[in-house]
Scaffold this motif. Structure first.
Motif, mmCIF file in Angstrom:
data_model
loop_
_atom_site.group_PDB
_atom_site.id
_atom_site.type_symbol
_atom_site.label_atom_id
_atom_site.label_comp_id
_atom_site.label_asym_id
_atom_site.label_seq_id
_atom_site.Cartn_x
_atom_site.Cartn_y
_atom_site.Cartn_z
ATOM 1 N N SER A 16 45.258 30.687 -60.194
ATOM 2 C CA SER A 16 46.236 30.598 -61.323
ATOM 3 C C SER A 16 47.778 30.793 -60.564
ATOM 4 O O SER A 16 48.707 30.209 -60.920
ATOM 5 C CB SER A 16 45.967 31.920 -61.944
ATOM 6 O OG SER A 16 44.927 31.843 -62.648
ATOM 7 N N THR A 60 41.829 35.013 -75.728
ATOM 8 C CA THR A 60 42.975 35.258 -76.369
ATOM 9 C C THR A 60 44.048 35.981 -75.636
ATOM 10 O O THR A 60 45.284 35.367 -75.882
ATOM 11 C CB THR A 60 42.664 36.015 -77.724
ATOM 12 O OG1 THR A 60 41.555 34.913 -78.305
ATOM 13 C CG2 THR A 60 43.715 36.100 -78.448
ATOM 14 N N ALA A 61 43.572 36.879 -75.017
ATOM 15 C CA ALA A 61 44.768 37.989 -74.343
ATOM 16 C C ALA A 61 45.521 37.282 -73.039
ATOM 17 O O ALA A 61 46.704 37.179 -73.029
ATOM 18 C CB ALA A 61 44.291 39.202 -74.192
ATOM 19 N N GLU A 62 44.748 36.275 -72.384
ATOM 20 C CA GLU A 62 45.232 35.590 -71.280
ATOM 21 C C GLU A 62 46.073 34.523 -71.753
ATOM 22 O O GLU A 62 46.909 34.144 -71.137
ATOM 23 C CB GLU A 62 44.115 35.438 -70.428
ATOM 24 C CG GLU A 62 43.445 36.309 -69.703
ATOM 25 C CD GLU A 62 42.279 36.857 -70.722
ATOM 26 O OE1 GLU A 62 42.018 38.187 -70.423
ATOM 27 O OE2 GLU A 62 41.800 36.560 -71.761
ATOM 28 N N ARG A 63 45.434 33.867 -72.875
ATOM 29 C CA ARG A 63 46.122 32.829 -73.421
ATOM 30 C C ARG A 63 47.626 33.114 -73.813
ATOM 31 O O ARG A 63 48.657 32.307 -73.639
ATOM 32 C CB ARG A 63 45.473 32.060 -74.628
ATOM 33 C CG ARG A 63 46.296 30.774 -75.133
ATOM 34 C CD ARG A 63 45.246 30.461 -76.340
ATOM 35 N NE ARG A 63 45.227 31.161 -77.530
ATOM 36 C CZ ARG A 63 44.065 31.761 -77.983
ATOM 37 N NH1 ARG A 63 42.955 31.056 -77.543
ATOM 38 N NH2 ARG A 63 44.219 32.439 -78.772
ATOM 39 N N GLU A 64 47.634 34.412 -74.810
ATOM 40 C CA GLU A 64 48.961 34.477 -75.319
ATOM 41 C C GLU A 64 49.917 35.146 -74.150
ATOM 42 O O GLU A 64 51.056 34.688 -74.116
ATOM 43 C CB GLU A 64 48.641 35.858 -75.996
ATOM 44 C CG GLU A 64 48.158 35.522 -77.359
ATOM 45 C CD GLU A 64 47.864 36.413 -78.312
ATOM 46 O OE1 GLU A 64 48.217 37.614 -78.106
ATOM 47 O OE2 GLU A 64 47.175 36.389 -79.382
ATOM 48 N N GLU A 65 49.416 35.561 -72.929
ATOM 49 C CA GLU A 65 50.425 35.967 -71.663
ATOM 50 C C GLU A 65 50.811 34.678 -71.090
ATOM 51 O O GLU A 65 52.087 34.634 -70.865
ATOM 52 C CB GLU A 65 49.518 36.763 -71.208
ATOM 53 C CG GLU A 65 49.487 38.339 -71.435
ATOM 54 C CD GLU A 65 48.581 39.107 -70.623
ATOM 55 O OE1 GLU A 65 48.343 38.871 -69.366
ATOM 56 O OE2 GLU A 65 48.226 40.438 -71.119
ATOM 57 N N LEU A 66 49.771 33.635 -71.070
ATOM 58 C CA LEU A 66 50.280 32.682 -70.201
ATOM 59 C C LEU A 66 51.016 31.876 -70.982
ATOM 60 O O LEU A 66 52.192 31.213 -70.411
ATOM 61 C CB LEU A 66 48.967 31.923 -69.994
ATOM 62 C CG LEU A 66 48.264 32.104 -68.741
ATOM 63 C CD1 LEU A 66 46.986 31.497 -68.609
ATOM 64 C CD2 LEU A 66 48.940 31.923 -67.225
ATOM 65 N N GLY A 68 53.208 32.895 -73.061
ATOM 66 C CA GLY A 68 54.361 33.457 -73.432
ATOM 67 C C GLY A 68 55.217 33.270 -71.782
ATOM 68 O O GLY A 68 56.498 33.123 -72.112
ATOM 69 N N PHE A 69 54.609 33.376 -70.896
ATOM 70 C CA PHE A 69 55.304 33.157 -69.556
ATOM 71 C C PHE A 69 55.684 31.715 -69.435
ATOM 72 O O PHE A 69 56.841 31.495 -69.093
ATOM 73 C CB PHE A 69 54.301 33.652 -68.349
ATOM 74 C CG PHE A 69 54.957 33.511 -66.970
ATOM 75 C CD1 PHE A 69 55.715 33.967 -66.555
ATOM 76 C CD2 PHE A 69 54.723 31.962 -66.425
ATOM 77 C CE1 PHE A 69 56.393 33.907 -65.206
ATOM 78 C CE2 PHE A 69 55.298 31.771 -65.131
ATOM 79 C CZ PHE A 69 56.146 32.749 -64.600
ATOM 80 N N TYR A 72 58.776 31.346 -71.667
ATOM 81 C CA TYR A 72 59.859 32.089 -71.199
ATOM 82 C C TYR A 72 60.529 31.496 -70.096
ATOM 83 O O TYR A 72 61.749 31.234 -69.926
ATOM 84 C CB TYR A 72 59.402 33.550 -70.746
ATOM 85 C CG TYR A 72 60.718 34.212 -70.217
ATOM 86 C CD1 TYR A 72 61.551 34.716 -70.863
ATOM 87 C CD2 TYR A 72 60.927 34.686 -68.943
ATOM 88 C CE1 TYR A 72 62.684 35.618 -70.272
ATOM 89 C CE2 TYR A 72 61.786 35.129 -68.142
ATOM 90 C CZ TYR A 72 62.799 35.788 -69.088
ATOM 91 O OH TYR A 72 63.802 36.393 -68.515
ATOM 92 N N ASP A 84 55.010 27.705 -79.873
ATOM 93 C CA ASP A 84 54.008 27.793 -78.532
ATOM 94 C C ASP A 84 54.246 26.272 -77.997
ATOM 95 O O ASP A 84 53.794 25.269 -78.328
ATOM 96 C CB ASP A 84 52.534 28.007 -79.145
ATOM 97 C CG ASP A 84 51.614 27.957 -77.864
ATOM 98 O OD1 ASP A 84 52.041 27.720 -76.783
ATOM 99 O OD2 ASP A 84 50.397 28.484 -78.072
#
Length: 93
Positions: A16, A60-66, A68-69, A72, A84
């Protein structure tokens, strides 16, 4: 990992990191919006491949963090986009 969660392994984290390092490098070279989108596409494809090879560890949580990063970082290099930025390219996560 320190709490016994086997979802994140050293191997997955290293892979990653390489995808994200390459993504940031590609963004730093981007001179046009199309090049930013290409960098996004390549990063998302990298995570698609990694996720398929490593038993679907992006949830889901990892997808949202990735996502978002990735967004950004792209905005930092000048991309203007609502929504998105990964959705168009994502297959498995």
């Amino acid at each position: 990992m320190t709490n016994g969660d086997d979802l994140f392994t050293v191997s997955r984290i290293v892979k990653s990191d390489k995808i994200l390092d390459t993504y940031l490098h590609n963004l730093s070279k981007a001179k046009e919006t199309a090049e930013i989108w290409k960098a996004i596409e390549q990063a998302v494809e990298g995570f698609d491949k990694l996720n398929m090879e490593d038993d679907g560890f992006i949830d889901t949580a990892e997808r949202e963090e990735l996502a978002g990063f990735i967004k950004y970082a792209a905005e930092t290099y000048g991309l203007k986009f609502e929504g998105d930025v990964t959705e168009e390219y994502r297959l498995e996560w």
